[in-house]
Design an enzyme around this catalytic site. Structure first.
Site, PDB file in Angstrom:
ATOM      1  N   HIS A  95       0.817  -1.216   0.000  1.00  0.00           N
ATOM      2  CA  HIS A  95       0.000   0.000   0.000  1.00  0.00           C
ATOM      3  C   HIS A  95       0.855   1.272   0.000  1.00  0.00           C
ATOM      4  O   HIS A  95       0.357   2.346  -0.328  1.00  0.00           O
ATOM      5  CB  HIS A  95      -0.981  -0.001   1.181  1.00  0.00           C
ATOM      6  CG  HIS A  95      -0.377   0.301   2.523  1.00  0.00           C
ATOM      7  ND1 HIS A  95      -0.104  -0.677   3.455  1.00  0.00           N
ATOM      8  CD2 HIS A  95      -0.007   1.461   3.100  1.00  0.00           C
ATOM      9  CE1 HIS A  95       0.399  -0.115   4.539  1.00  0.00           C
ATOM     10  NE2 HIS A  95       0.473   1.176   4.351  1.00  0.00           N
ATOM     11  N   SER A 110       4.653   2.651   7.943  1.00  0.00           N
ATOM     12  CA  SER A 110       4.340   1.486   7.114  1.00  0.00           C
ATOM     13  C   SER A 110       5.544   1.061   6.296  1.00  0.00           C
ATOM     14  O   SER A 110       6.168   1.878   5.608  1.00  0.00           O
ATOM     15  CB  SER A 110       3.177   1.798   6.170  1.00  0.00           C
ATOM     16  OG  SER A 110       1.975   1.921   6.876  1.00  0.00           O
ATOM     17  N   ASP A 151       0.048  -7.601   1.413  1.00  0.00           N
ATOM     18  CA  ASP A 151       0.542  -6.226   1.547  1.00  0.00           C
ATOM     19  C   ASP A 151       2.068  -6.144   1.627  1.00  0.00           C
ATOM     20  O   ASP A 151       2.625  -5.394   2.428  1.00  0.00           O
ATOM     21  CB  ASP A 151      -0.078  -5.533   2.760  1.00  0.00           C
ATOM     22  CG  ASP A 151       0.006  -4.010   2.663  1.00  0.00           C
ATOM     23  OD1 ASP A 151       0.298  -3.501   1.561  1.00  0.00           O
ATOM     24  OD2 ASP A 151      -0.202  -3.327   3.681  1.00  0.00           O
TER      25      ASP A 151
END
Length: 449
Positions: free
Chosen positions: A109, A213, A139
């Site tokens: 993402h 992230s 992911d």
């Protein structure tokens, strides 16, 4: 209010200093009762150069249905949808896992839809990255840079971590630059959160925020135990509940991407549910952890291995599992062809069953069956569109300008995401049509007559 607090702090500091003699920096003890003062600094000095910032930019395409009144005014040839393209920028983190080859792991993402990916190294260098492959369901994405003097992170067996182990998160929150936070492993095998398709998260209370992230979650030896991915953030900030993808899952996925250019998902061939209190009582079990098998698919890997409906899977390769979701995530990320040992409970008895995982079905078609001008090309459904996996030299498809690796993402102004949708859309087209193609991250149109 901030000013008052600052002044109060200063007043208290002055008062306290007047009560005690001045202490020089050199007089600060380096040890207490013969023991060295603990510090994470030595470990972080070795580890932080392996964590990078990831800056991305691209164009976001959005579609809006044109109101009926406008379509009526402009007649039958009026467009059904209005397409808008807006530039976007984003920031995240990444981890160098192979210094020699320049491999960097991050979240899918973070880089999804990006046309340009720039890596910011610990020493200040900025280098353009190439996307090697990604897996949306877990992911994870693998990038590569061409650079020397890189530092890679040490890796460990994430199945060995326990709740209560210390954990350190390293990343780039809010674009501030590299930041380190610490905490503990709060829980293992978290799933059912609706964050990803495949969930088997490590939960930690080490502060994780937007921009973390793709960054590293490490143990006190500086070894990678997970890739930071998501947080529970009711107010948009850290509340002490963060999630990381276990390093073992990441390792399995990256190996597949490097070897095949994609993730070849493993399939066991069972459907089921979590083992809960009611099921445990019904089967007379003293455990509530595991995956209950509702059904075994005929001719599947599970069927060939001898698994049966009613079996309770409690371990994978000697490691206990908590839920069916954890079983699903671990199996899917191990890859097709992996040999796996399952610990099961059947009729109250513990057994061990060995299975070789199958591969998820791929939808392929000879493109000539879809449109005459596509003859000679082989099409395959993928997560990003319809991929041209093979093309015959001198064929109508080659003459039309298609190339191996092209992704068909649209037809005229309509988004197309599957072979079935493409075939149905072309059945009603008697005149020329324009295929929207994604090639090397560039969009172009090819006209089929």
């Amino acid at each position: 209010m901030k000013t008052k607090l600052s002044l109060l702090s200063a007043a208290l500091l002055t008062a306290s200093l007047s009560l005690y003699p001045a202490v020089s920096q050199a007089a600060i003890p380096q040890a207490v009762e013969g023991q060295a003062v603990p510090s994470l600094a030595p470990m972080l000095e070795r580890t932080t150069p392996a964590v990078v910032s990831v800056a991305v930019s691209g164009t976001q395409v959005s579609k809006q249905r044109v109101p009926d009144v406008f379509r009526y005014f402009f007649g039958p040839n009026a467009p059904q949808e209005q397409v808008q393209e807006r530039p976007f920028r984003g920031l995240g983190s990444g981890v160098i896992i192979d210094a020699a080859k320049g491999y960097i792991v991050t979240n899918n993402h973070v880089i999804n839809g990006a046309d340009d990916i720039q890596i910011g190294l610990h020493d200040g260098r900025e280098i353009k990255a190439k996307l090697i492959g990604a897996d949306k369901e877990s992911d994870i994405a693998l990038l590569q840079i061409d650079a020397k003097n890189l530092t890679e992170i040490n890796q460990t067996d994430s199945d060995n971590i326990r709740v209560g182990d210390f954990a350190v998160a390293i990343g780039n929150p809010f674009g501030l630059g590299q930041t380190v936070t610490s905490g503990i492993v709060s829980a293992l095998g978290r799933s059912g959160l609706g964050i990803e398709m495949l969930e088997n998260f490590i939960q930690t209370d080490a502060a994780i925020n937007s921009g973390n992230s793709g960054g590293a979650l490490v143990n006190l030896n500086g070894e990678l135990i997970g890739i930071n991915t998501a947080i529970v953030a009711p107010n948009g900030g850290n509340v002490g509940i963060g999630f990381a993808i276990p390093a073992n899952m990441v390792h399995n996925l990256v190996d597949q991407i490097i070897e095949h250019g994609e993730v070849r998902r493993g399939v066991l061939g069972v459907s089921g549910r979590d083992l809960d209190n009611e099921l445990a009582k019904a089967f007379g079990l003293d455990t509530q952890h595991g995956g209950f098998v509702n059904e075994v698919m005929p001719k599947s890997a599970a069927d060939k291995a001898g698994l049966k409906a009613g079996d309770i899977i409690v371990s994978i390769n000697g490691r206990s599992i908590k839920s069916f979701q954890e079983l699903r995530a671990k199996v899917a990320t191990m890859g097709a062809g992996a040999k796996v040992e399952f610990g099961i409970i059947r009729d109250g008895d513990k057994k061990t069953i060995k299975a070789t995982l199958g591969e998820a079905d791929k939808v392929e078609a000879e493109a000539g069956n879809v449109h005459p001008m596509l003859q000679g090309a082989t099409l395959e459904d993928s997560k990003k569109g319809i991929e041209i996996t093979e093309i015959a030299q001198g064929s109508p498809a080659a003459m039309s300008g298609l190339q191996e690796g092209d992704l068909i993402v649209g037809l005229n102004r309509t988004k197309i995401s599957s072979l079935k949708a493409l075939k149905e859309a072309l059945e009603d087209k008697q005149s020329s049509v324009a295929l929207k193609i994604l090639r090397d991250n560039n969009l172009l149109y090819l006209v089929l007559r």
